[in-house]
Scaffold this motif. Structure first.
Motif, PDB file in Angstrom:
ATOM      1  N   GLU A  76     -15.114   4.625  57.347  1.00  0.00           N
ATOM      2  CA  GLU A  76     -14.637   3.432  58.034  1.00  0.00           C
ATOM      3  C   GLU A  76     -13.128   3.460  57.980  1.00  0.00           C
ATOM      4  O   GLU A  76     -12.548   3.926  56.996  1.00  0.00           O
ATOM      5  CB  GLU A  76     -15.135   2.161  57.353  1.00  0.00           C
ATOM      6  N   ALA A  77     -12.483   2.967  59.039  1.00  0.00           N
ATOM      7  CA  ALA A  77     -11.022   2.940  59.064  1.00  0.00           C
ATOM      8  C   ALA A  77     -10.529   1.649  59.692  1.00  0.00           C
ATOM      9  O   ALA A  77     -11.162   1.106  60.595  1.00  0.00           O
ATOM     10  CB  ALA A  77     -10.488   4.131  59.852  1.00  0.00           C
ATOM     11  N   THR A  78      -9.407   1.176  59.173  1.00  0.00           N
ATOM     12  CA  THR A  78      -8.647   0.114  59.814  1.00  0.00           C
ATOM     13  C   THR A  78      -7.334   0.762  60.237  1.00  0.00           C
ATOM     14  O   THR A  78      -7.210   1.981  60.199  1.00  0.00           O
ATOM     15  CB  THR A  78      -8.375  -1.058  58.851  1.00  0.00           C
ATOM     16  N   ASP A  79      -6.358  -0.044  60.572  1.00  0.00           N
ATOM     17  CA  ASP A  79      -5.074   0.535  60.958  1.00  0.00           C
ATOM     18  C   ASP A  79      -4.288   1.055  59.769  1.00  0.00           C
ATOM     19  O   ASP A  79      -3.273   1.731  59.950  1.00  0.00           O
ATOM     20  CB  ASP A  79      -4.243  -0.457  61.768  1.00  0.00           C
ATOM     21  N   SER A  80      -4.750   0.796  58.530  1.00  0.00           N
ATOM     22  CA  SER A  80      -4.012   1.267  57.356  1.00  0.00           C
ATOM     23  C   SER A  80      -4.889   1.748  56.203  1.00  0.00           C
ATOM     24  O   SER A  80      -4.372   2.232  55.209  1.00  0.00           O
ATOM     25  CB  SER A  80      -3.089   0.157  56.845  1.00  0.00           C
ATOM     26  N   THR A  81      -6.206   1.615  56.325  1.00  0.00           N
ATOM     27  CA  THR A  81      -7.100   2.089  55.267  1.00  0.00           C
ATOM     28  C   THR A  81      -8.175   2.992  55.846  1.00  0.00           C
ATOM     29  O   THR A  81      -8.581   2.847  57.002  1.00  0.00           O
ATOM     30  CB  THR A  81      -7.783   0.926  54.511  1.00  0.00           C
ATOM     31  N   TYR A  82      -8.605   3.929  55.023  1.00  0.00           N
ATOM     32  CA  TYR A  82      -9.609   4.908  55.412  1.00  0.00           C
ATOM     33  C   TYR A  82     -10.520   5.083  54.210  1.00  0.00           C
ATOM     34  O   TYR A  82     -10.041   5.355  53.106  1.00  0.00           O
ATOM     35  CB  TYR A  82      -8.910   6.222  55.779  1.00  0.00           C
ATOM     36  N   ALA A  83     -11.832   4.900  54.393  1.00  0.00           N
ATOM     37  CA  ALA A  83     -12.784   5.040  53.294  1.00  0.00           C
ATOM     38  C   ALA A  83     -13.859   6.045  53.668  1.00  0.00           C
ATOM     39  O   ALA A  83     -14.599   5.843  54.631  1.00  0.00           O
ATOM     40  CB  ALA A  83     -13.414   3.695  52.963  1.00  0.00           C
ATOM     41  N   GLU A  84     -13.910   7.137  52.922  1.00  0.00           N
ATOM     42  CA  GLU A  84     -14.951   8.143  53.114  1.00  0.00           C
ATOM     43  C   GLU A  84     -16.133   7.811  52.221  1.00  0.00           C
ATOM     44  O   GLU A  84     -15.961   7.462  51.055  1.00  0.00           O
ATOM     45  CB  GLU A  84     -14.435   9.531  52.740  1.00  0.00           C
ATOM     46  N   ARG A  85     -17.331   7.947  52.781  1.00  0.00           N
ATOM     47  CA  ARG A  85     -18.567   7.815  52.018  1.00  0.00           C
ATOM     48  C   ARG A  85     -19.311   9.146  52.133  1.00  0.00           C
ATOM     49  O   ARG A  85     -20.117   9.338  53.037  1.00  0.00           O
ATOM     50  CB  ARG A  85     -19.397   6.658  52.565  1.00  0.00           C
ATOM     51  N   PRO A  86     -18.994  10.070  51.223  1.00  0.00           N
ATOM     52  CA  PRO A  86     -19.622  11.400  51.290  1.00  0.00           C
ATOM     53  C   PRO A  86     -21.124  11.324  51.059  1.00  0.00           C
ATOM     54  O   PRO A  86     -21.597  10.575  50.213  1.00  0.00           O
ATOM     55  CB  PRO A  86     -18.950  12.167  50.161  1.00  0.00           C
ATOM     56  N   VAL A  87     -21.852  12.097  51.838  1.00  0.00           N
ATOM     57  CA  VAL A  87     -23.299  12.199  51.699  1.00  0.00           C
ATOM     58  C   VAL A  87     -23.659  13.563  51.114  1.00  0.00           C
ATOM     59  O   VAL A  87     -24.500  13.669  50.231  1.00  0.00           O
ATOM     60  CB  VAL A  87     -23.992  11.998  53.064  1.00  0.00           C
ATOM     61  N   LYS A 112      -2.209  10.304  53.504  1.00  0.00           N
ATOM     62  CA  LYS A 112      -3.186   9.474  52.805  1.00  0.00           C
ATOM     63  C   LYS A 112      -2.825   9.370  51.324  1.00  0.00           C
ATOM     64  O   LYS A 112      -2.395  10.340  50.717  1.00  0.00           O
ATOM     65  CB  LYS A 112      -4.581  10.091  52.917  1.00  0.00           C
ATOM     66  N   LYS A 113      -3.049   8.169  50.768  1.00  0.00           N
ATOM     67  CA  LYS A 113      -2.848   7.945  49.330  1.00  0.00           C
ATOM     68  C   LYS A 113      -4.060   7.213  48.777  1.00  0.00           C
ATOM     69  O   LYS A 113      -4.543   6.256  49.374  1.00  0.00           O
ATOM     70  CB  LYS A 113      -1.602   7.102  49.077  1.00  0.00           C
ATOM     71  N   ARG A 114      -4.509   7.671  47.597  1.00  0.00           N
ATOM     72  CA  ARG A 114      -5.641   7.019  46.921  1.00  0.00           C
ATOM     73  C   ARG A 114      -5.171   6.495  45.571  1.00  0.00           C
ATOM     74  O   ARG A 114      -4.511   7.211  44.816  1.00  0.00           O
ATOM     75  CB  ARG A 114      -6.797   8.014  46.746  1.00  0.00           C
TER      76      ARG A 114
END
Length: 130
Positions: A76-87, A112-114
């Protein structure tokens, strides 16, 4: 009015996903290991390609020409965040099942920064491939 808001939200999410859509080559990065040491990707001689579609991602990473890691799943992404859900992964996934990043898209560069507990634990720069 409610339907207009829903249509706008779906359109905005589609536009954001589209802005990340494509093939990306790793430029640089680092991560913080379990002992708190910063590990620079350059020192590991990492190279990687990530492919992002409208709703899914996959990547493979090599270290000095040998397999290092791979993963695939949805995001999922917004204009400033990105979240990966690895399967499917070759590495452990956090208990909540995702990796969340703040990001900036600047032309063909995706930075990208986490963060974890207020500390920067991973940073990557990717370049869009032609």
């Amino acid at each position: 009015m409610k339907y207009l808001v829903l249509v706008f939200a779906l359109f905005a999410n589609s536009v954001l996903a589209h802005s990340l859509k494509g093939s990306w080559q790793l430029v640089s990065g680092f991560y913080v290991d379990e002992q708190g040491q910063t590990i620079d990707y350059e020192g590991l001689k990492l190279s990687a390609i990530k492919v992002v579609s409208d709703n899914h991602f996959s990547f493979i990473t090599m270290a000095d020409g040998k397999f290092w890691a791979a993963g695939a799943g949805d995001f999922e992404a917004t204009d400033s965040t990105y979240a990966e859900r690895p399967v499917h992964t070759s590495y452990p996934v956090p208990a909540d099942g995702q990796f969340r990043f703040d990001y900036v898209l600047d032309g063909d560069l995706w930075q990208k920064k986490r963060w974890q507990d207020g500390k920067l634990v991973e940073q990557e720069v990717w370049r869009r491939m032609p």
